[in-house]
Design a protein around this motif. Sequence first.
Motif, mmCIF file in Angstrom:
data_model
loop_
_atom_site.group_PDB
_atom_site.id
_atom_site.type_symbol
_atom_site.label_atom_id
_atom_site.label_comp_id
_atom_site.label_asym_id
_atom_site.label_seq_id
_atom_site.Cartn_x
_atom_site.Cartn_y
_atom_site.Cartn_z
ATOM 1 N N ASN A 257 0.825 -1.204 0.000
ATOM 2 C CA ASN A 257 0.000 0.000 0.000
ATOM 3 C C ASN A 257 0.862 1.257 0.000
ATOM 4 O O ASN A 257 0.574 2.229 -0.697
ATOM 5 N N GLU A 275 -0.470 -5.084 2.195
ATOM 6 C CA GLU A 275 -1.816 -5.648 2.156
ATOM 7 C C GLU A 275 -1.720 -7.170 2.078
ATOM 8 O O GLU A 275 -1.051 -7.710 1.192
ATOM 9 N N ARG A 278 -7.185 -11.808 2.051
ATOM 10 C CA ARG A 278 -8.369 -11.770 2.912
ATOM 11 C C ARG A 278 -8.510 -13.052 3.742
ATOM 12 O O ARG A 278 -8.008 -14.111 3.375
ATOM 13 N N ASP A 313 -7.506 -4.606 -0.536
ATOM 14 C CA ASP A 313 -8.719 -3.987 -1.072
ATOM 15 C C ASP A 313 -8.968 -4.395 -2.522
ATOM 16 O O ASP A 313 -9.883 -3.905 -3.182
#
Length: 324
Positions: A257, A275, A278, A313
């Motif tokens: 990021n 990052e 997930r 994201d």
Amino acid sequence: MSLVTFVALLKKGNKSSGIAALANAILAVIKGIAAFLSGSGTMFATTLHSVADSTNQAFVFIGSALAEKAPTRRFPTGFGRVVNLFVLIAVVVISIMSYETVHKGLELIQNPKKPDKILLNVLILLAAVGLDGAVLVKAMREIVHETRSNAKGLAIIPAAFKNVKLASPPTRLVFYEDIIATFGAALALLAIVLANTTGLYFLDGVGTLLIGFMLFGIAIKIGYENTVGLIGVAAPRVIEDRIAKTIFSDPDVDDINKLRIIQEGRQYHVEGYIELRRGLSLAVADDIKFRIRDRLLADPDISDVTIGILETDGITDWKPSPEE
């Protein structure tokens, strides 16, 4: 700081600058004797050059050793920028020597005179070219070593010029100064021989003047590079890409990021946000963060790492350089 601690730090000092300081001190004494006996302005100029080089490189050697001092509570990021400060002191010495050399050159052009003991000057300058050249080769090898280049043999020459910006400030100083020292000694040799064979004795002053201008040029270049280093400069893109590659080598990293890398001396401070994929628990994500941090700290050029973690994201933020 105790004497034992100081001696231990000196052992960690930049070897190229230590060797160069000793070599140039010997050359300064020999050249000074020749300049006094012969009255050659060019020999006087190259003597001042060797004095400047020896003084500078001694300063830088001590500065590079002090920069290796471990961080303290008062100075948590360490002492890497100390070497930039010492190099700037060296720049002041170079500038003074440059002024004196230019002044001497102008004087000899206006009032040329035949230098004595030509053979002595020629022999000493030939030795100077050889010794300064040997120190220059040592600096090139140090650049190749510091920048992790695989160059060998004659290939170290283009590799050194290509990668010099990635080398430590002391090694860069030795490299730049000894290019000028080697070329300056060769120029002094040419000026003395031409002045003696053609009878155009003002050429001795011209050679002196050119050496002075070269000293001034190198003072500006080294001064600028170390001023930005003292302020705090971003790492070169090639270093940034190398660190990013290490981060992306972890299979759980999805993106970078933000990444900020500050260069201090020959060390890098890494800060950023990465990052992760997930679905990871906080405990697992922490383990990944520490794993990546330890992997980065295994690089001897990285002194500290601060990493934050985010869930991906799905948008790619990090873009490698075109060379990648």
